[in-house]
Scaffold this motif. Structure first.
Motif, PDB file in Angstrom:
ATOM      1  N   LYS A  25       8.403 -18.663   1.741  1.00  0.00           N
ATOM      2  CA  LYS A  25       7.471 -19.768   1.973  1.00  0.00           C
ATOM      3  C   LYS A  25       7.340 -20.143   3.446  1.00  0.00           C
ATOM      4  N   ASN A  26       8.213 -19.634   4.292  1.00  0.00           N
ATOM      5  CA  ASN A  26       8.187 -20.030   5.702  1.00  0.00           C
ATOM      6  C   ASN A  26       7.881 -18.896   6.665  1.00  0.00           C
ATOM      7  N   ALA A  27       8.087 -17.633   6.257  1.00  0.00           N
ATOM      8  CA  ALA A  27       7.920 -16.533   7.210  1.00  0.00           C
ATOM      9  C   ALA A  27       7.638 -15.233   6.471  1.00  0.00           C
ATOM     10  N   GLN A  28       7.266 -14.215   7.252  1.00  0.00           N
ATOM     11  CA  GLN A  28       7.061 -12.879   6.706  1.00  0.00           C
ATOM     12  C   GLN A  28       7.399 -11.840   7.765  1.00  0.00           C
ATOM     13  N   VAL A  29       7.625 -10.593   7.312  1.00  0.00           N
ATOM     14  CA  VAL A  29       7.951  -9.499   8.211  1.00  0.00           C
ATOM     15  C   VAL A  29       7.338  -8.225   7.657  1.00  0.00           C
ATOM     16  N   ARG A  30       6.854  -7.384   8.576  1.00  0.00           N
ATOM     17  CA  ARG A  30       6.290  -6.096   8.153  1.00  0.00           C
ATOM     18  C   ARG A  30       7.431  -5.143   7.746  1.00  0.00           C
ATOM     19  N   CYS A  31       7.140  -4.311   6.733  1.00  0.00           N
ATOM     20  CA  CYS A  31       8.150  -3.355   6.222  1.00  0.00           C
ATOM     21  C   CYS A  31       7.497  -1.989   6.022  1.00  0.00           C
ATOM     22  N   CYS A  50       5.239   3.951   1.998  1.00  0.00           N
ATOM     23  CA  CYS A  50       4.816   2.646   1.496  1.00  0.00           C
ATOM     24  C   CYS A  50       4.877   1.621   2.646  1.00  0.00           C
ATOM     25  N   TYR A  51       3.805   0.804   2.760  1.00  0.00           N
ATOM     26  CA  TYR A  51       3.749  -0.242   3.772  1.00  0.00           C
ATOM     27  C   TYR A  51       3.464  -1.566   3.068  1.00  0.00           C
ATOM     28  N   PHE A  52       4.173  -2.605   3.449  1.00  0.00           N
ATOM     29  CA  PHE A  52       3.971  -3.917   2.858  1.00  0.00           C
ATOM     30  C   PHE A  52       4.618  -4.966   3.761  1.00  0.00           C
ATOM     31  N   LEU A  88      10.839  -3.895   9.482  1.00  0.00           N
ATOM     32  CA  LEU A  88      12.046  -3.463   8.769  1.00  0.00           C
ATOM     33  C   LEU A  88      11.794  -2.071   8.185  1.00  0.00           C
ATOM     34  N   THR A  89      12.714  -1.176   8.464  1.00  0.00           N
ATOM     35  CA  THR A  89      12.660   0.156   7.830  1.00  0.00           C
ATOM     36  C   THR A  89      13.528   0.099   6.577  1.00  0.00           C
ATOM     37  N   VAL A  90      12.898   0.213   5.397  1.00  0.00           N
ATOM     38  CA  VAL A  90      13.565  -0.024   4.111  1.00  0.00           C
ATOM     39  C   VAL A  90      14.274   1.249   3.658  1.00  0.00           C
ATOM     40  N   LYS A  94       0.841  -1.183   0.000  1.00  0.00           N
ATOM     41  CA  LYS A  94       0.000   0.000   0.000  1.00  0.00           C
ATOM     42  C   LYS A  94       0.890   1.251   0.000  1.00  0.00           C
ATOM     43  N   ARG A  95       0.538   2.190  -0.855  1.00  0.00           N
ATOM     44  CA  ARG A  95       1.216   3.503  -0.876  1.00  0.00           C
ATOM     45  C   ARG A  95       0.170   4.542  -0.481  1.00  0.00           C
ATOM     46  N   TYR A  96       0.383   5.257   0.603  1.00  0.00           N
ATOM     47  CA  TYR A  96      -0.574   6.235   1.103  1.00  0.00           C
ATOM     48  C   TYR A  96      -0.322   7.606   0.457  1.00  0.00           C
ATOM     49  N   ASP A  97      -1.301   8.499   0.641  1.00  0.00           N
ATOM     50  CA  ASP A  97      -1.189   9.850   0.077  1.00  0.00           C
ATOM     51  C   ASP A  97       0.042  10.574   0.611  1.00  0.00           C
ATOM     52  N   SER A  98       0.491  10.211   1.767  1.00  0.00           N
ATOM     53  CA  SER A  98       1.698  10.826   2.332  1.00  0.00           C
ATOM     54  C   SER A  98       2.955  10.450   1.556  1.00  0.00           C
TER      55      SER A  98
END
Length: 438
Positions: A43-49, A36-38, A86-88, A29-33
């Protein structure tokens, strides 16, 4: 709780370095600000970015759902919710790490061989007779280059050497097009170009076969690949690197309007210099004209002076005789009052009178001889006397005497004076470097 989350965040950020992590984008998702959040998952794990606006604005591609990417990120904790994330800082499509490694490896190899050295770079011709373009006929870059060339130098011939600029066969086609241009020798400047794209899209211009074709090309090559921030191996090998295809066209072609303006300025300088020289020559001619005297004027002045001398010469004996007579009268008067030895005095007086008469006659004869001599000299200087011996006097129609043949040119009108009359003539030839009059 706040202290705990802050402590955990500081521990994560302080203990783990900046990491490269690969995975698949999910819930992007890309907000008006602009932030970007994703989620990044495998296949085994995920992390917020999260990728903030200042970093997201540097991306040269559009992230989308399901895209495999590699990110450079800092491990942190979002304190408000206690979420690990994670801060990209940077993102690239997956697999670009190998491409970058291949890019740097080939770059180092060609640099070691001297293909990037400035000494081997060829200068671009100021006025090319024709420009060649190596690109795809369907490329937007071709339209940009043709538009720029048409604006800057409409009459400049352009030859297209078509090739694919993306795909598995693109590198070989680009190299063949460059070699074909070198063999045909139809142009003296070659533009290798394509529009912007990802590193994968531009990879054909990072192939060794393309780099060596550019290096071996005897024609100066301008590389205009991608956008201003894009760099390819072709840019380093080419004689000139342009930021964009449009910039490549500007570097390869002269600006007709600028050169016309420079030519007009040079013409104005030349005109002013010519006018100054003409004015100087005119003033010099006027000065010479004032110093130049017609031979007739000189003869007239000499004739007048001779007439004056003749009058003075004729009058001189009379004046001298009058003075002698007056002196004799005074002597007679003095003699009448002197001693009575009149016979002796009379005898002396008669002798003095005789001497006076002889002296007057001699003086008169001398003056007459001098007058005859001056008349003879005047007659010798008389142009009419010279003309009577077969010579002629050449003048302009205005009566100016012509002294040198260099003053005449074929077609000039002249007047030739003989002893009896003058005739009009014209200059018709100059055999053996001299003027001939008829």
């Amino acid at each position: 709780m706040s202290d705990l989350n802050r402590t955990v965040r500081e521990l994560l950020e302080g203990s783990l370095p900046v990491l490269w992590v690969s995975g698949e984008i999910s819930n992007f998702k890309r907000y008006d600000s602009g932030h970007c959040y994703f989620s990044l998952k495998d296949k085994n794990a995920q992390v917020r970015c999260v990728m903030f606006r200042n970093r997201a604005g540097l991306l040269d591609f559009q992230p989308r759902e399901g895209m495999s990417v590699e990110i450079r990120a800092v491990v942190t904790l979002y304190e408000a919710r206690g979420d690990y994330q994670l801060t990209v800082e940077a993102m690239r499509p997956a697999g670009l790490g190998a491409l970058f490694e291949a890019f740097e490896k080939l770059k180092a190899k060609l640099a070691a061989e001297g293909l990037f050295d400035a000494a081997r770079k060829q200068p671009l011709p100021t006025f090319p007779r024709a420009i060649g373009i190596v690109t795809s006929p369907k490329a937007a870059a071709l339209r940009d280059v043709l538009t720029t060339l048409g604006r800057r130098m409409p009459a400049l011939p352009v030859i297209l050497y078509p090739c694919a600029v993306q795909g598995a066969s693109a590198a070989a086609e680009i190299a063949n097009a460059i070699n074909k241009a070198a063999e045909r020798k139809e142009v003296d400047t070659l533009i290798v170009c394509r529009g912007g794209g990802s590193l994968e899209d531009l990879w054909s211009f990072n192939e060794e076969v393309v780099a060596r074709a550019i290096a071996a090309c005897p024609i100066p090559v301008v590389s205009g690949v991608g956008h201003e921030t894009d760099f390819t191996i072709s840019d380093f090998v080419a004689d000139v690197r342009a930021a964009t295809p449009t910039a490549a066209a500007e570097l390869a072609s002269p600006n007709r309007a600028e050169w016309l303006a420079r030519l007009a300025e040079q013409q104005r300088h030349l005109q002013r210099a010519f006018e100054r020289q003409l004015q100087l020559r005119m003033q010099k001619l006027d000065n010479l004209a004032r110093r130049l005297r017609h031979p007739g004027d000189t003869l007239t002045r000499q004739r007048e002076r001779l007439a004056m001398l003749s009058v003075r010469l004729n009058a001189a004996p009379s004046r001298q005789l009058d003075r002698k007579v007056a002196a004799l009268a005074q002597l007679r008067l003095r003699l009448a009052h002197a001693s009575p030895a009149l016979d002796t005095a009379r005898h002396r007086l008669n002798q003095a009178a005789s001497r006076l008469a002889v002296a007057g006659t001699r003086a008169h004869d001398q003056r007459a001889a001098r007058l005859a001599q001056l008349r003879g000299q005047l007659q010798a200087l008389n142009p009419n006397a010279v003309l009577s011996r077969g010579y002629a006097l050449v003048e302009t129609p205005k009566g100016q005497v012509i002294q040198h043949a260099a003053q005449l040119h074929a077609g000039d009108r002249i007047r030739v004076r003989f002893a009896d009359e003058a005739v009009d003539a014209a200059v018709v030839g100059k055999p053996d470097g001299q003027q001939t009059l008829f």
